[in-house]
Design an enzyme around this catalytic site. Structure first.
Site, short mmCIF file in Angstrom:
data_model
loop_
_atom_site.label_atom_id
_atom_site.label_comp_id
_atom_site.label_asym_id
_atom_site.label_seq_id
_atom_site.Cartn_x
_atom_site.Cartn_y
_atom_site.Cartn_z
N SER A 1 -5.81 4.00 -15.44
CA SER A 1 -5.43 2.80 -15.01
C SER A 1 -5.18 2.13 -16.35
CB SER A 1 -6.22 2.06 -14.08
OG SER A 1 -5.84 0.60 -14.22
N TYR B 1 -14.67 -0.82 -11.28
CA TYR B 1 -13.27 -0.08 -11.39
C TYR B 1 -12.91 0.13 -12.74
CZ TYR B 1 -8.41 1.40 -10.51
OH TYR B 1 -7.28 1.77 -10.36
P1 NAD Z 1 -4.52 5.23 -2.16
O1 NAD Z 1 -5.49 4.38 -1.83
O2 NAD Z 1 -3.12 5.28 -1.92
O3 NAD Z 1 -4.99 6.73 -2.40
C1 NAD Z 1 -6.33 7.22 -2.65
C2 NAD Z 1 -6.53 8.43 -2.16
O4 NAD Z 1 -7.94 9.05 -2.51
C3 NAD Z 1 -6.51 8.75 -0.85
O5 NAD Z 1 -5.83 10.31 -0.55
C4 NAD Z 1 -8.01 8.72 -0.35
O6 NAD Z 1 -8.12 9.50 1.04
C5 NAD Z 1 -8.58 9.62 -1.36
N1 NAD Z 1 -9.89 9.17 -1.29
C6 NAD Z 1 -10.81 7.72 -1.39
N2 NAD Z 1 -12.21 8.22 -1.48
C7 NAD Z 1 -12.21 9.60 -1.35
C8 NAD Z 1 -13.37 10.47 -1.44
N3 NAD Z 1 -14.54 9.84 -1.61
N4 NAD Z 1 -13.05 11.82 -1.40
C9 NAD Z 1 -11.87 12.04 -1.54
N5 NAD Z 1 -10.88 11.38 -1.41
C10 NAD Z 1 -11.01 10.23 -1.30
O7 NAD Z 1 -4.51 4.75 -3.80
P2 NAD Z 1 -3.55 5.02 -5.09
O8 NAD Z 1 -2.98 3.74 -5.47
O9 NAD Z 1 -2.61 6.11 -4.80
O10 NAD Z 1 -4.63 5.21 -6.10
C11 NAD Z 1 -4.65 6.63 -6.68
C12 NAD Z 1 -5.29 6.74 -8.05
O11 NAD Z 1 -4.35 5.81 -9.08
C13 NAD Z 1 -6.66 5.83 -8.02
O12 NAD Z 1 -7.46 6.59 -9.00
C14 NAD Z 1 -6.30 4.60 -8.55
O13 NAD Z 1 -7.40 3.98 -9.24
C15 NAD Z 1 -5.06 4.81 -9.43
N6 NAD Z 1 -4.58 3.73 -9.93
C16 NAD Z 1 -3.82 2.98 -9.24
C17 NAD Z 1 -2.82 2.02 -9.23
C18 NAD Z 1 -2.17 1.33 -8.17
O14 NAD Z 1 -1.76 0.21 -8.63
N7 NAD Z 1 -1.95 1.40 -7.15
C19 NAD Z 1 -2.75 1.55 -10.71
C20 NAD Z 1 -3.49 2.33 -11.61
C21 NAD Z 1 -4.46 3.44 -11.20
#
Ligand code: NAD
Length: 260
Positions: free
Chosen positions: A142, A155
């Site tokens: 991130s 985080y």
């Molecule tokens: P999201 O909430 O849409 O998806 C998260 C996924 O992780 C889901 O499939 C969920 O079921 C799974 N998950 C959660 N807990 C779990 C567990 N204990 N075991 C197995 N699976 C689990 O989130 P996203 O925005 O798609 O995030 C994906 C990644 O991208 C994350 O690591 C997040 O930190 C990172 N990220 C997101 C953003 C953003 O702006 N959305 C920015 C930077 C980084």
């Protein structure tokens, strides 16, 4: 481009992980999905990917807080598909609170899913990659892996740690045909961020659209969300031959967030 390869994408039942799994499948890669959600919807996703892209797709429900289940995710993938060539450590959660108010169990959960899970998965998958002298590990970090914000202690700590882990794996695997890189997105409109926007709108008594615009303006010079598909395109690039000497990098795709 990735015909005959196998990828594990953790947290691929939603958001960025789902887009990465679809993009890898579109390149001919077999994919093992993982994450939580409605069983029927997950099966629809799995079957849809397999049919649309004529690849093999599986699903393993490992809870990323549990090392034994992570090891089983890798072992099951090797058993079903014959190996694991690409590992995308994507599963992640967020919790927003000041350090003094941060619940201990939320700290433990964020560290377990966003950081320790990547260690356990890489530890299990690396021997298979090194055995074939080809592998790609992509850690979804991130902008918060490079800079901090208040109220996100767990985080920010986990994502900075993930960038560190990325560098160590890159060094250790450098001459084994395996690369390891981190992708550092800014704001991507997924359920993870939608929850934060809804909470801000409720706390400030403002419309969701305004909370969303405020969120962008606070951090990014570019006032647009990155789409999950754009993160996925970068992941696909990292799997290609053009990226074979890119390793240990933390790649920003963040609308200029960390340029400031
Ligand atoms: P999201 O909430 O849409 O998806 C998260 C996924 O992780 C889901 O499939 C969920 O079921 C799974 N998950 C959660 N807990 C779990 C567990 N204990 N075991 C197995 N699976 C689990 O989130 P996203 O925005 O798609 O995030 C994906 C990644 O991208 C994350 O690591 C997040 O930190 C990172 N990220 C997101 C953003 C953003 O702006 N959305 C920015 C930077 C980084």
């Amino acid at each position: 481009m990735l015909n005959g390869k196998t990828a594990i994408v953790t947290g691929s039942t939603s958001g960025i992980g789902m887009a990465i799994a679809a993009a890898l499948a579109a390149e001919g890669c077999d994919v093992m999905l993982n994450g939580f959600g409605d069983a029927g919807q997950i099966e629809q996703l799995r079957a849809g990917l397999a049919e649309r892209h004529r690849i093999r797709a599986g699903y393993h429900g490992a809870d990323m807080t549990r090392p034994a289940e992570i090891r089983d995710l890798v072992a099951t993938t090797v058993r079903q598909f014959g190996g694991v060539d690409i590992l995308v450590n994507n599963a992640g959660i967020q919790h927003v609170a000041k350090v003094v108010d941060f619940p201990d169990e939320k700290w433990d959960a964020v560290l377990a899913i966003n950081l320790s899970a990547a260690f356990h998965a890489a530890k299990a998958a690396l021997p298979h990659m090194l055995g074939r002298k080809w592998g790609r590990i992509i850690n979804i970090a991130s902008a918060h892996g490079l800079v901090a914000s208040g109220e996100k202690a767990a985080y920010v700590t986990a994502k900075h740690g993930l960038v560190g882990l990325t560098k160590v794996i890159a060094i250790e695997a450098a001459n084994g045909g395996v690369t390891c890189n981190a992708i550092c997105p800014g704001w991507v409109l997924t359920p993870l961020v939608e929850q934060q926007i809804a909470a801000r709108a409720a706390a400030q008594g403002i419309p969701v659209a305004q909370a969303s615009a405020d969120l962008l303006r606070e951090k990014q010079p570019m006032l647009d969300f990155t789409t999950p598909e754009k993160i996925a395109a970068l992941a696909v690039f990292l799997c290609g031959d053009g990226a074979s000497t890119m390793t240990g990098a933390a790649l920003s795709i963040d609308g200029g967030w960390v340029a400031q």
